[in-house]
Design an enzyme around this catalytic site. Structure first.
Site, short mmCIF file in Angstrom:
data_model
loop_
_atom_site.label_atom_id
_atom_site.label_comp_id
_atom_site.label_asym_id
_atom_site.label_seq_id
_atom_site.Cartn_x
_atom_site.Cartn_y
_atom_site.Cartn_z
N LYS A 114 0.86 -1.19 0.00
CA LYS A 114 0.00 0.00 0.00
C LYS A 114 0.88 1.23 0.00
O LYS A 114 2.05 1.17 0.38
CB LYS A 114 -0.87 0.01 1.27
CG LYS A 114 -2.12 0.84 1.14
CD LYS A 114 -3.21 0.05 0.43
CE LYS A 114 -4.52 0.76 0.46
NZ LYS A 114 -5.64 -0.15 0.17
P1 NAD Z 1 -12.96 7.61 -2.44
O1 NAD Z 1 -11.88 8.61 -2.46
O2 NAD Z 1 -13.66 7.31 -3.72
O3 NAD Z 1 -14.07 8.05 -1.37
C1 NAD Z 1 -13.75 8.31 -0.04
C2 NAD Z 1 -14.99 8.85 0.66
O4 NAD Z 1 -14.69 8.96 2.06
C3 NAD Z 1 -15.39 10.26 0.19
O5 NAD Z 1 -16.80 10.35 0.13
C4 NAD Z 1 -14.84 11.15 1.29
O6 NAD Z 1 -15.54 12.38 1.42
C5 NAD Z 1 -15.07 10.25 2.51
N1 NAD Z 1 -14.24 10.64 3.65
C6 NAD Z 1 -12.93 11.00 3.67
N2 NAD Z 1 -12.56 11.35 4.91
C7 NAD Z 1 -13.66 11.19 5.68
C8 NAD Z 1 -13.91 11.39 7.07
N3 NAD Z 1 -12.94 11.83 7.90
N4 NAD Z 1 -15.15 11.13 7.55
C9 NAD Z 1 -16.13 10.70 6.71
N5 NAD Z 1 -15.95 10.49 5.40
C10 NAD Z 1 -14.72 10.73 4.89
O7 NAD Z 1 -12.32 6.28 -1.81
P2 NAD Z 1 -12.80 4.77 -2.00
O8 NAD Z 1 -12.04 4.19 -3.11
O9 NAD Z 1 -14.28 4.72 -1.99
O10 NAD Z 1 -12.23 4.11 -0.66
C11 NAD Z 1 -12.96 4.15 0.56
C12 NAD Z 1 -12.43 3.07 1.49
O11 NAD Z 1 -12.56 1.79 0.87
C13 NAD Z 1 -10.95 3.19 1.86
O12 NAD Z 1 -10.76 2.74 3.18
C14 NAD Z 1 -10.27 2.23 0.90
O13 NAD Z 1 -9.04 1.77 1.38
C15 NAD Z 1 -11.30 1.12 0.85
N6 NAD Z 1 -11.21 0.27 -0.32
C16 NAD Z 1 -11.29 0.80 -1.58
C17 NAD Z 1 -11.22 -0.05 -2.68
C18 NAD Z 1 -11.39 0.46 -4.08
O14 NAD Z 1 -11.45 -0.37 -5.01
N7 NAD Z 1 -11.53 1.75 -4.32
C19 NAD Z 1 -11.01 -1.42 -2.50
C20 NAD Z 1 -10.94 -1.94 -1.19
C21 NAD Z 1 -11.04 -1.08 -0.12
#
Ligand code: NAD
Length: 429
Positions: A114
Site C-alpha cells: 500500500k
Molecule cells: P474515495 O476517495 O472514492 O471516497 C472516499 C470517501 O470517504 C469520500 O466520500 C470522502 O468524502 C469520505 N471521507 C474521507 N474522509 C472522511 C472522514 N474523515 N469522515 C467521513 N468520510 C470521509 O475512496 P474509496 O475508493 O471509496 O475508498 C474508501 C475506502 O474503501 C478506503 O478505506 C479504501 O481503502 C477502501 N477500499 C477501496 C477499494 C477500491 O477499489 N476503491 C477497495 C478496497 C477497499
C-alpha cells in the site's frame, strides 16, 4: 530503500498496532508457526520518495510518496495508492498488511502492499495532480512493476490516476516492450486496458456479501435501513446495489458533513448532486444535516463504513444500533470497538472479506492484460460472485467450526495459506 522494524508510538494506538493485534490473536488461534509469525510481523520493504513538481504558478513544491511492501510469499505485491493528508509510513504499513491478508483469503496469487502521497488533492488542479502522479510513478521506478508490485486506486485516486501511472511507467520502457507493461497498475479506464466492472467491483462485493449474510440469516433486504460513511467509489456503489435490492439509505457521512432522512435518500440523486459538487454531499436539500458525532448512532439495520480507518472505536461503538457492520473501508473498526460490537450482538463482515471484490476484479484485469484479452461485463460478475461466495463460505464454516468471530476466522484462513507456502519452500539460503 529503507528497511526497519516496525516501531509503534508509545501512547497513540495507531492502525499498525490495531492490525498487529488482530494478526497476533489469529496467529494464537491458528497456532501459527513461530518463524512465520516473525516474518509476517514485519514489512519486507518500505520505500519513501521525495520529489519536486512544478505548480501552475511556476513555483516548485516537494512531495513525499510512500510504498510499503509487506509480503510477497504468494505472488507480486498488490495494493492501492491513496492521496490523503493522513498518508504516512504507519498508515501505509497497516494498510499493506491488510492487503496481504486480503489477497491470501481471496485465494489470489498476490502479496500485499500500500502507499500514496500525503496531500489534500482538493488543493491542486487536474494538471498539477497529473504532474504529481507522473513524477511519483517515475520516482518509484522499478520498485513497482507488472510482475513485482501492482498499485490500484484507493481514497482520492481513480481510473484517471491509474491511466497516468500506466502511461508514465510504460513510457520508461522501449517501444517494443511498452504493451508488455500495461498491467503495472489495475483499475485503469476501460479504453486503457481496464476491466469492465472494476469500478463497481468493491461496492458490489460489499453488497453481495451483505446479501449472502442476510440470506443465511433469513433476512430480506427489502425495506432494510442502511447508513454509509464515505460516499466515494465504495460507498456509492454499495449504496447503489443495496437500493436496487429494495434497501433504504437513510444516512450518509462524508468528509464534509453528515445527512439524514428517515424516509430514505435517493442514491442516484445524491450521487448526481455530489458529482456536480466536487464530490461533496454538503448542501443536499432532500435530507437534514446532522451533527457529525450523531452519525454512528442512527437507528438502522446495516452500517457500512466506507471511508477511512479507525472510525468505530471504544468511543462510539456502544452507540451503534445496526445489526450488521459491513466494512467497505480498510481497518474502520479498531480492536476495542470490535469487542463492544460483538458483545452487543452486532455481526461484522470484516474488511479483508467484505471489500475484497475490488482486488479480485483487479486480478481479473491483470489476467486480461497479461493474456491480451477483453472480458465481458457479465463474465466478470459471474466470476466475481463465485470467488466472493467461496470466500464467504470458507470464513463462515471456519468461524462455526472453531466457535470464533468472522474476523479471526478470515485472518486464520489467510495466514495459514501463507504459512503453508513458507513451510513448503523453507527460508533462503
Ligand atoms: P474515495 O476517495 O472514492 O471516497 C472516499 C470517501 O470517504 C469520500 O466520500 C470522502 O468524502 C469520505 N471521507 C474521507 N474522509 C472522511 C472522514 N474523515 N469522515 C467521513 N468520510 C470521509 O475512496 P474509496 O475508493 O471509496 O475508498 C474508501 C475506502 O474503501 C478506503 O478505506 C479504501 O481503502 C477502501 N477500499 C477501496 C477499494 C477500491 O477499489 N476503491 C477497495 C478496497 C477497499
Amino acid at each position: 530503500m529503507k528497511k526497519e522494524k516496525i516501531v509503534t508510538k508509545p501512547n497513540a494506538k495507531n492502525m499498525v498496532e490495531n492490525v498487529l493485534e488482530q494478526f497476533n490473536s489469529a496467529a494464537d488461534q491458528a497456532n501459527l508457526n513461530e518463524n512465520v509469525r516473525k516474518i509476517l510481523s514485519i514489512t519486507n520493504n518500505e520505500i519513501i520518495v521525495h520529489f519536486p513538481v512544478k505548480m501552475d504558478n511556476g513555483k516548485v513544491e516537494i512531495f513525499s510518496g510512500y510504498r510499503v511492501q509487506h509480503n510477497n510469499a504468494l505472488g507480486p505485491y498488490k495494493g492501492g495508492l491513496r492521496y490523503h493528508s493522513t498518508v504516512d509510513i504507519d498508515a501505509a504499513r497497516a494498510l499493506a498488511m491488510w492487503m496481504t491478508w486480503k489477497t491470501s483469503l481471496a485465494g489470489l496469487p498476490y502479496g500485499g502492499a500500500k502507499g500514496g502521497i500525503q496531500l489534500d488533492p482538493s488543493l491542486y488542479s487536474d494538471g498539477e495532480l497529473e504532474r504529481i502522479t507522473r513524477r511519483f510513478t517515475y520516482a518509484l521506478g522499478e520498485n513497482i512493476g507488472p510482475d513485482y508490485d501492482i498499485p490500484a486506486p484507493d481514497v482520492n485516486t481513480n481510473a484517471q490516476t491509474m491511466a497516468w501511472m500506466a502511461d508514465t511507467y510504460m513510457s520508461t520502457k522501449s517501444p517494443s516492450e511498452r504493451s508488455l507493461n500495461q498491467h503495472v497498475v489495475t483499475g485503469k479506464p476501460i479504453e486503457s486496458g481496464g476491466l469492465e466492472g472494476r469500478t463497481q467491483a468493491t461496492g458490489y462485493g460489499v453488497y453481495f456479501l451483505i446479501k449472502m449474510w442476510a440470506d443465511e440469516n433469513g433476512i430480506s433486504l427489502k425495506g432494510k435501513k442502511y447508513t454509509v460513511q464515505g460516499f466515494g467509489n465504495v460507498g456509492y456503489w454499495a449504496s447503489y446495489f443495496l437500493a436496487k435490492d429494495g434497501a433504504k439509505l437513510i444516512g450518509v457521512q462524508d468528509a464534509t458533513c453528515s445527512i439524514y432522512n428517515e424516509k430514505g435518500i435517493d442514491v442516484e440523486k445524491l450521487f448526481a448532486y455530489a458529482s456536480a459538487n466536487k464530490g461533496s454531499i454538503e448542501g443536499y436539500r432532500k435530507a437534514t444535516e446532522i451533527d457529525k458525532l450523531a452519525f454512528f448512532g442512527i437507528d438502522c439495520d446495516i452500517l457500512i463504513p466506507a471511508a477511512l480507518g479507525n472510525q468505530i472505536t471504544e468511543k462510539n461503538a456502544h452507540e451503534i444500533k445496526a445489526k450488521l457492520v459491513a466494512e467497505g473501508a480498510n481497518g474502520p473498526t479498531n480492536v476495542e470497538g470490535e469487542k463492544i460490537l460483538l458483545a452487543n450482538g452486532v455481526s461484522i463482515l470484516p474488511d479483508i472479506l467484505c471489500n475484497s471484490g475490488g482486488v479480485i476484479a483487479s486480478y481479473f484485469e491483470w489476467l486480461q492484460n497479461r493474456n491480451g484479452e477483453i472480458w465481458q461485463l457479465d463474465d466478470v460478475f459471474v466470476k466475481l460472485d463465485k470467488k466472493l461466495a467461496e470466500s464467504y463460505r470458507k470464513v463462515k464454516d471456519y468461524a462455526k467450526a472453531e466457535g470464533i468471530d468472522f474476523r479471526t476466522a478470515a485472518y486464520c484462513i489467510a495466514i495459514k495459506r501463507i504459512e503453508k507456502a513458507y513451510i513448503q519452500r523453507g527460508i533462503f539460503p
